[in-house]
Design an enzyme around this catalytic site. Structure first.
Site, short mmCIF file in Angstrom:
data_model
loop_
_atom_site.label_atom_id
_atom_site.label_comp_id
_atom_site.label_asym_id
_atom_site.label_seq_id
_atom_site.Cartn_x
_atom_site.Cartn_y
_atom_site.Cartn_z
N ASP A 259 1.01 -1.24 0.08
CA ASP A 259 0.05 0.03 0.04
C ASP A 259 0.89 1.31 0.03
O ASP A 259 0.61 2.24 -0.62
CB ASP A 259 -1.04 -0.07 1.33
CG ASP A 259 -2.38 0.31 0.90
OD1 ASP A 259 -2.92 0.16 -0.30
OD2 ASP A 259 -3.15 0.44 1.77
N ASP B 7 -8.63 -3.25 2.39
CA ASP B 7 -8.39 -2.44 3.49
C ASP B 7 -9.30 -2.87 4.53
O ASP B 7 -9.27 -2.57 5.54
CB ASP B 7 -8.70 -1.02 3.30
CG ASP B 7 -7.36 -0.47 2.35
OD1 ASP B 7 -6.48 -0.81 2.34
OD2 ASP B 7 -7.76 0.60 1.74
#
Length: 187
Positions: A24, A77
Site C-alpha cells: 500500500d 483495507d
C-alpha cells in the site's frame, strides 16, 4: 478444529498484513516518484477512463462537503485486517475467553481506531490519497501482539497457533485398571 488451521491463519494473516502494509505504501507514495502520479489512486479513481473505477472499493460521501465529494476505501483495507479479527474471534472461542478477556473486542476497537485515524489523515492531507493499511495495520497487529505479550499468550497465538489447554476434569484420572472401574462407577 485442527491446530494447523489456527497456526496458518495467525502466521499467514500477520505476514499478509505486513506485506500489504508495504504494498500500500509503495503504490500510493513511492510510485508517485517513479511514475509522476500515484498509480493506486489513479487506478482506484478510474482516471483517464469512462468507467467509475475499480469495482473493488467503497465510496463514502464526505460530510459537510458542499461539492459532494467522497472518500474511497479498497476492499483489501477491509478484508485483510478482517482475517486477523476473524482469527481473534476463533481463538477466543477455542480458548473459552470472555469478550473482555479475549482478543476479538480489542481487535475490533483497534481496527475502528485505525480507520478513524485514516480518515483524519485524509482530511488533514486535504483529500490527497492515503494508504489505509498504513494506519490500520499498526493498530490491529500492534494491539494484538501487545495484548498477547502482556498476557503471556504470544507464544500460544503465533508459535503454536492454539489456545492453552483447558482442564475439564475436577480430579486426576485413576492410575490402574482396578481404580478405573471404581472411577467409572462413582462418576
Amino acid at each position: 478444529m485442527p491446530i494447523i488451521y489456527l497456526l496458518i491463519i495467525g502466521q499467514v494473516g500477520s505476514v499478509l498484513l505486513g506485506c500489504s502494509f508495504l504494498y500500500d505504501i509503495f503504490w500510493v507514495f513511492i510510485s508517485k516518484m517513479l511514475f509522476h502520479e500515484s498509480v493506486m489512486i489513479v487506478v482506484a479513481r478510474g482516471d483517464n477512463t469512462d468507467e467509475d473505477g475499480v469495482p473493488m472499493l467503497l465510496k463514502i460521501p464526505r460530510m459537510f462537503d458542499p461539492w459532494g465529494g467522497y472518500s474511497i476505501i479498497g476492499f483489501g483495507d477491509i478484508l485483510l485486517p478482517g482475517l486477523l479479527v476473524a482469527f481473534a474471534l476463533r481463538y477466543d472461542w477455542a480458548a473459552r475467553k470472555t469478550l473482555q478477556s479475549g482478543y476479538f473486542l480489542w481487535s475490533m476497537v483497534a481496527y475502528g481506531s485505525g480507520l478513524l485515524i485514516t480518515y483524519v489523515a485524509l482530511n488533514l492531507m486535504d483529500g490527497h490519497g492515503q494508504p489505509a493499511l498504513l494506519y490500520i495495520v499498526p493498530f490491529t497487529l500492534g494491539t494484538f501482539i501487545s495484548l498477547g505479550k502482556k498476557r503471556g499468550e504470544l507464544r500460544n497465538l503465533w508459535m503454536k497457533g492454539q489456545p492453552p489447554r483447558v482442564c475439564t476434569h475436577s480430579h486426576p484420572p485413576p492410575k490402574d485398571s482396578a481404580d478405573s472401574a471404581a472411577h467409572v462407577i462413582s462418576s
